[in-house]
Design an enzyme around this catalytic site. Structure first.
Site, short mmCIF file in Angstrom:
data_model
loop_
_atom_site.label_atom_id
_atom_site.label_comp_id
_atom_site.label_asym_id
_atom_site.label_seq_id
_atom_site.Cartn_x
_atom_site.Cartn_y
_atom_site.Cartn_z
N CYS A 56 0.82 -1.21 0.00
CA CYS A 56 0.00 0.00 0.00
C CYS A 56 0.86 1.27 0.00
O CYS A 56 1.65 1.49 0.92
CB CYS A 56 -0.93 -0.01 1.21
SG CYS A 56 -1.72 1.57 1.55
N GLY A 57 0.71 2.11 -1.03
CA GLY A 57 1.49 3.34 -1.13
C GLY A 57 1.18 4.32 -0.02
O GLY A 57 2.08 4.99 0.52
N HIS A 58 -0.10 4.45 0.36
CA HIS A 58 -0.48 5.36 1.44
C HIS A 58 0.13 4.90 2.77
O HIS A 58 0.51 5.73 3.60
CB HIS A 58 -2.00 5.45 1.56
CG HIS A 58 -2.65 6.14 0.40
ND1 HIS A 58 -2.41 7.45 0.09
CD2 HIS A 58 -3.53 5.68 -0.53
CE1 HIS A 58 -3.12 7.79 -0.98
NE2 HIS A 58 -3.80 6.74 -1.37
N CYS A 59 0.21 3.59 2.96
CA CYS A 59 0.81 3.05 4.19
C CYS A 59 2.30 3.38 4.25
O CYS A 59 2.83 3.73 5.31
CB CYS A 59 0.61 1.53 4.26
SG CYS A 59 -1.11 1.00 4.19
#
Length: 362
Positions: A56-59
């Protein structure tokens, strides 16, 4: 929500739960799994948990902010943890995780959905607020005045008749529930008659003290039964604690856009231009007239993405767009007389435009 008693902690020790168990860590963040999650909940009174996926990029973007927040809170006995949902399927399903990252705060084992920001400071602020008791006692007028210097808005409850009035009991319950949910506000209570008199409360009631707009509001609570007293308390908190005109920022977007009020009046201005001051004055007048029915938000013209989202051209600023949030419909305002919306001679036309959208929602 009450803290564990000494007896509770003694039982923990007898069960072997009071002895701290070592958890794997990464940058001060506990690594939890299906097998050790329950132990962590029992061991730590205050635990913020991020449910994430490695891809996950946001993570990944959140990770350094989250680690920095964990370091800041460690000395306060508040812990941050993370769960890899690709490995801990049971927890993923148990907490119905639908997107990444999702965070939940556990206070004495009770789950509270995280509604704060994704920067270190906003994470720390939110967690500290929820780790505190719901309300703080104000024992003197001096204490009130000292707190006023520190915070922009205070909500204070005074409930001397709570033991003998069911109505007051319900009002206090609503007040405490609001304190649990409103992480951006500061809630207090007092048992001092002197403090209550200072606040303008001759008996049971609530007071709001602000550094902006109208400086003070009070709500008296009858000892007799009132229909919908809990809703009245919640409306008092929801409607009177926000500035008349909120200034939009991405960090405060969730806080600003109230889910209860379905009509939003978006006022687009250039804060450096001559039109800004009269625009905000007119917006404040609209906010007072439609308080409780419309929320007024100032959006500054330096955010191109926001302007594009609301289909507002920079060249058309200053501008007003009224949103029906329930239907996600936008209604730009255009003066029939060709005047700027903040012109005093055009106020009635603007107010009628706002009223027409409010009427759709009520």
């Amino acid at each position: 929500m009450e803290a564990p008693t000494e007896e509770d902690r003694s039982v923990r020790n007898d069960m072997g739960l009071g002895k701290p168990r070592k958890f794997r860590e990464e940058d001060n963040v506990l690594i939890l799994t299906d097998t050790n999650f329950e132990t962590a909940l029992k061991q730590y009174d205050f635990l913020l948990v991020e449910f994430y996926a490695p891809w996950c990029g946001h993570c990944k973007k959140l990770a350094p902010e989250y680690a920095a927040a964990a370091a800041d809170l460690l000395e306060e006995d508040i812990h941050l943890a993370k769960v890899d949902c690709t490995l801990s399927k049971k927890l993923h399903n148990r907490y119905k995780i639908e997107g990444f990252p999702t965070m939940h705060f556990f206070k004495y084992g009770k789950q509270i959905a995280y509604t704060g920001g994704n920067k270190k400071d906003t994470i720390v602020q939110w967690v500290r607020r929820h780790a505190l008791p719901s309300t703080t006692d104000l024992i003197s007028i001096h204490a009130v005045e000292a707190k006023q210097e520190m915070v922009p808005v205070m909500l204070i409850g005074y409930f001397p008749s709570v033991a003998k009035s069911e109505n007051v009991q319900l009002a206090q319950k609503a007040f405490n529930q609001a304190a649990e949910m409103k992480d951006h506000l500061n809630f207090f209570h007092t048992e001092s008659a002197d403090v209550a008199k200072h606040l303008g409360l001759p008996g049971d009631g609530l007071a709001i003290l602000k550094k902006y707009d109208e400086k003070q509001h009070t709500m008296l609570i009858s000892q007799d039964v009132e229909d919908g007293i809990m809703d009245k308390v919640k409306d008092f908190v929801n409607e009177l604690t926000y500035p008349l005109v909120s200034v939009f920022t991405r960090e405060k977007a969730r806080e600003i856009f109230s889910p209860k009020i379905m009509t939003h009046v978006l006022v687009f201005t250039d804060p450096e231009a001559d039109h800004h001051e009269p625009s905000i004055a007119t917006a404040s007048k609209i906010a007072k007239q439609f308080r409780g029915h419309a929320q007024v938000i100032n959006i500054e013209s330096n955010d191109d993405a926001i302007l594009e989202n609301f289909k507002v051209e920079k060249g058309s600023i200053p501008a007003v767009v009224v949103m029906d949030v329930d239907l996600m419909e936008r209604y730009p305002y255009t003066s029939e007389a060709g005047l700027a919306f903040y012109d005093a001679d055009d106020y009635d036309g603007l107010a009628e435009h706002v009223q027409s959208v409010v009427d759709r929602d009520y």
